[in-house]
Scaffold this motif. Structure first.
Motif, PDB file in Angstrom:
ATOM      1  N   ARG A  13      16.611  -1.572  16.018  1.00 40.62           N
ATOM      2  CA  ARG A  13      16.102  -0.695  14.964  1.00 40.62           C
ATOM      3  C   ARG A  13      15.694  -1.431  13.688  1.00 40.62           C
ATOM      4  N   PRO A  14      16.405  -2.477  13.247  1.00 43.02           N
ATOM      5  CA  PRO A  14      15.944  -3.171  12.044  1.00 43.02           C
ATOM      6  C   PRO A  14      14.544  -3.768  12.170  1.00 43.02           C
ATOM      7  N   ILE A  15      14.145  -4.098  13.397  1.00 43.28           N
ATOM      8  CA  ILE A  15      12.773  -4.603  13.599  1.00 43.28           C
ATOM      9  C   ILE A  15      11.767  -3.480  13.351  1.00 43.28           C
ATOM     10  N   TRP A  16      12.099  -2.252  13.778  1.00 38.47           N
ATOM     11  CA  TRP A  16      11.216  -1.114  13.501  1.00 38.47           C
ATOM     12  C   TRP A  16      11.116  -0.876  11.995  1.00 38.47           C
ATOM     13  N   ASN A  17      12.228  -1.010  11.289  1.00 44.87           N
ATOM     14  CA  ASN A  17      12.193  -0.883   9.834  1.00 44.87           C
ATOM     15  C   ASN A  17      11.301  -1.950   9.219  1.00 44.87           C
ATOM     16  N   ALA A  18      11.418  -3.186   9.712  1.00 38.97           N
ATOM     17  CA  ALA A  18      10.592  -4.276   9.192  1.00 38.97           C
ATOM     18  C   ALA A  18       9.110  -4.001   9.433  1.00 38.97           C
ATOM     19  N   ALA A  19       8.785  -3.524  10.626  1.00 38.14           N
ATOM     20  CA  ALA A  19       7.384  -3.214  10.938  1.00 38.14           C
ATOM     21  C   ALA A  19       6.861  -2.115  10.025  1.00 38.14           C
ATOM     22  N   SER A  20       7.704  -1.109   9.758  1.00 38.24           N
ATOM     23  CA  SER A  20       7.245  -0.029   8.876  1.00 38.24           C
ATOM     24  C   SER A  20       7.062  -0.538   7.447  1.00 38.24           C
ATOM     25  N   GLN A  21       7.859  -1.518   7.036  1.00 40.16           N
ATOM     26  CA  GLN A  21       7.699  -2.074   5.688  1.00 40.16           C
ATOM     27  C   GLN A  21       6.357  -2.793   5.548  1.00 40.16           C
ATOM     28  N   ILE A  22       5.977  -3.553   6.562  1.00 40.23           N
ATOM     29  CA  ILE A  22       4.694  -4.261   6.500  1.00 40.23           C
ATOM     30  C   ILE A  22       3.544  -3.264   6.479  1.00 40.23           C
ATOM     31  N   LEU A  23       3.608  -2.255   7.338  1.00 41.03           N
ATOM     32  CA  LEU A  23       2.551  -1.233   7.342  1.00 41.03           C
ATOM     33  C   LEU A  23       2.501  -0.489   6.017  1.00 41.03           C
ATOM     34  N   MET A  24       3.665  -0.238   5.431  1.00 32.92           N
ATOM     35  CA  MET A  24       3.712   0.450   4.150  1.00 32.92           C
ATOM     36  C   MET A  24       3.064  -0.413   3.057  1.00 32.92           C
ATOM     37  N   ALA A  25       3.305  -1.712   3.102  1.00 33.43           N
ATOM     38  CA  ALA A  25       2.667  -2.617   2.139  1.00 33.43           C
ATOM     39  C   ALA A  25       1.149  -2.578   2.296  1.00 33.43           C
ATOM     40  N   VAL A  26       0.676  -2.520   3.537  1.00 29.55           N
ATOM     41  CA  VAL A  26      -0.769  -2.407   3.784  1.00 29.55           C
ATOM     42  C   VAL A  26      -1.304  -1.107   3.189  1.00 29.55           C
ATOM     43  N   GLY A  27      -0.555  -0.016   3.366  1.00 29.40           N
ATOM     44  CA  GLY A  27      -0.976   1.264   2.796  1.00 29.40           C
ATOM     45  C   GLY A  27      -1.080   1.206   1.276  1.00 29.40           C
ATOM     46  N   TYR A  28      -0.112   0.575   0.622  1.00 26.02           N
ATOM     47  CA  TYR A  28      -0.161   0.461  -0.840  1.00 26.02           C
ATOM     48  C   TYR A  28      -1.315  -0.425  -1.294  1.00 26.02           C
ATOM     49  N   ILE A  29      -1.584  -1.500  -0.557  1.00 24.38           N
ATOM     50  CA  ILE A  29      -2.718  -2.366  -0.904  1.00 24.38           C
ATOM     51  C   ILE A  29      -4.024  -1.602  -0.741  1.00 24.38           C
ATOM     52  N   LEU A  30      -4.131  -0.796   0.316  1.00 30.94           N
ATOM     53  CA  LEU A  30      -5.325   0.035   0.493  1.00 30.94           C
ATOM     54  C   LEU A  30      -5.531   0.960  -0.707  1.00 30.94           C
ATOM     55  N   MET A  31      -4.443   1.538  -1.190  1.00 31.06           N
ATOM     56  CA  MET A  31      -4.572   2.419  -2.351  1.00 31.06           C
ATOM     57  C   MET A  31      -4.929   1.625  -3.608  1.00 31.06           C
ATOM     58  N   ALA A  32      -4.435   0.399  -3.711  1.00 29.83           N
ATOM     59  CA  ALA A  32      -4.717  -0.416  -4.888  1.00 29.83           C
ATOM     60  C   ALA A  32      -6.181  -0.852  -4.950  1.00 29.83           C
ATOM     61  N   VAL A  33      -6.804  -1.126  -3.803  1.00 28.99           N
ATOM     62  CA  VAL A  33      -8.195  -1.583  -3.826  1.00 28.99           C
ATOM     63  C   VAL A  33      -9.163  -0.455  -4.153  1.00 28.99           C
ATOM     64  N   ALA A  34      -8.746   0.756  -3.936  1.00 31.37           N
ATOM     65  CA  ALA A  34      -9.501   1.945  -4.355  1.00 31.37           C
ATOM     66  C   ALA A  34     -10.917   2.007  -3.800  1.00 31.37           C
ATOM     67  N   LEU A  35     -11.076   1.695  -2.543  1.00 31.05           N
ATOM     68  CA  LEU A  35     -12.361   1.908  -1.882  1.00 31.05           C
ATOM     69  C   LEU A  35     -12.484   3.394  -1.556  1.00 31.05           C
ATOM     70  N   PRO A  36     -13.687   3.889  -1.323  1.00 32.96           N
ATOM     71  CA  PRO A  36     -13.820   5.302  -0.984  1.00 32.96           C
ATOM     72  C   PRO A  36     -12.988   5.667   0.253  1.00 32.96           C
ATOM     73  N   GLY A  37     -12.135   6.653   0.109  1.00 32.86           N
ATOM     74  CA  GLY A  37     -11.288   7.107   1.204  1.00 32.86           C
ATOM     75  C   GLY A  37      -9.991   6.332   1.378  1.00 32.86           C
ATOM     76  N   SER A  38      -9.836   5.227   0.668  1.00 32.81           N
ATOM     77  CA  SER A  38      -8.640   4.410   0.876  1.00 32.81           C
ATOM     78  C   SER A  38      -7.374   5.082   0.352  1.00 32.81           C
ATOM     79  N   LEU A  39      -7.510   5.959  -0.623  1.00 27.83           N
ATOM     80  CA  LEU A  39      -6.334   6.688  -1.107  1.00 27.83           C
ATOM     81  C   LEU A  39      -5.779   7.592  -0.012  1.00 27.83           C
ATOM     82  N   TYR A  40      -6.673   8.244   0.734  1.00 26.37           N
ATOM     83  CA  TYR A  40      -6.247   9.123   1.819  1.00 26.37           C
ATOM     84  C   TYR A  40      -5.604   8.334   2.954  1.00 26.37           C
ATOM     85  N   ILE A  41      -6.281   7.272   3.372  1.00 21.00           N
ATOM     86  CA  ILE A  41      -5.768   6.461   4.478  1.00 21.00           C
ATOM     87  C   ILE A  41      -4.454   5.799   4.080  1.00 21.00           C
ATOM     88  N   GLY A  42      -4.401   5.238   2.880  1.00 20.97           N
ATOM     89  CA  GLY A  42      -3.172   4.606   2.400  1.00 20.97           C
ATOM     90  C   GLY A  42      -2.025   5.586   2.304  1.00 20.97           C
TER      91      GLY A  42
END
Length: 167
Positions: A13-42
């Motif tokens: 289970r800690p590996i699943w938590n780690a994977a979700s942390q990396i994906l979550m970081a990607v989501g926040y970066i998507l929101m930070a770059v503010a491309l059209p639609g990236s807020l929704y996807i992030g």
């Protein structure tokens, strides 16, 4: 004795938590770059990752610490939701928004555009990367515990199958 491989026993289970942390970081970066639609996807990515973390963290605690103090441990784990919301949304986001905003004639502050929350999203992504490292450390530290859990499950399955066959 040989260790149980991930492929045969499943992913701890800690590996699943780690994977979700990396994906979550990607989501926040998507929101930070503010491309059209990236807020929704992030937002979708971050929301799904929060769901994974909630679904995985509580059973992990019961596996690692047992059920004797499960109620206390559960409440401590769930405390992260309001505490994190207050620290990141209330304090950090509010402070950084006010730093980016311009005063208005009515006495308030206003900020329009992606730059208003960009730093908040970057800080959140960095916090996720730190969490990823901690989850990997937890996975390494608990490898022996999960090996014992998987062996116990396999021995229970094999003993129940031999009992059902009449042996």
């Amino acid at each position: 004795m040989a260790t149980v491989s991930f492929r045969r026993a499943g992913t701890p289970r800690p590996i699943w938590n780690a994977a979700s942390q990396i994906l979550m970081a990607v989501g926040y970066i998507l929101m930070a770059v503010a491309l059209p639609g990236s807020l929704y996807i992030g937002s979708i990515i971050v929301g799904l990752c929060y769901g994974v973390r909630l679904a995985v963290t509580v059973p992990t605690a019961s596996e690692l610490f047992g059920l004797k103090y499960y109620g206390l441990i559960y409440n401590i784990l769930i405390l992260n939701l309001p505490l994190g919301s207050f620290l990141f949304s209330g304090l950090l986001a509010g402070y950084l928004y006010d730093a980016q905003a311009t005063p208005t004639a009515g006495g308030g502050n206003t900020c329009v555009g992606a730059h208003c929350y960009r730093l908040v999203f970057v800080i959140m992504a960095m916090a996720c990367i730190v969490g990823f490292g901690l989850d990997i450390l937890l996975a390494a530290k608990t490898k022996n515990i999960y090996t014992k859990i998987y062996r116990s499950r396999r021995s229970k399955k094999s003993s129940s199958s031999t009992e059902s066959n009449g042996h």
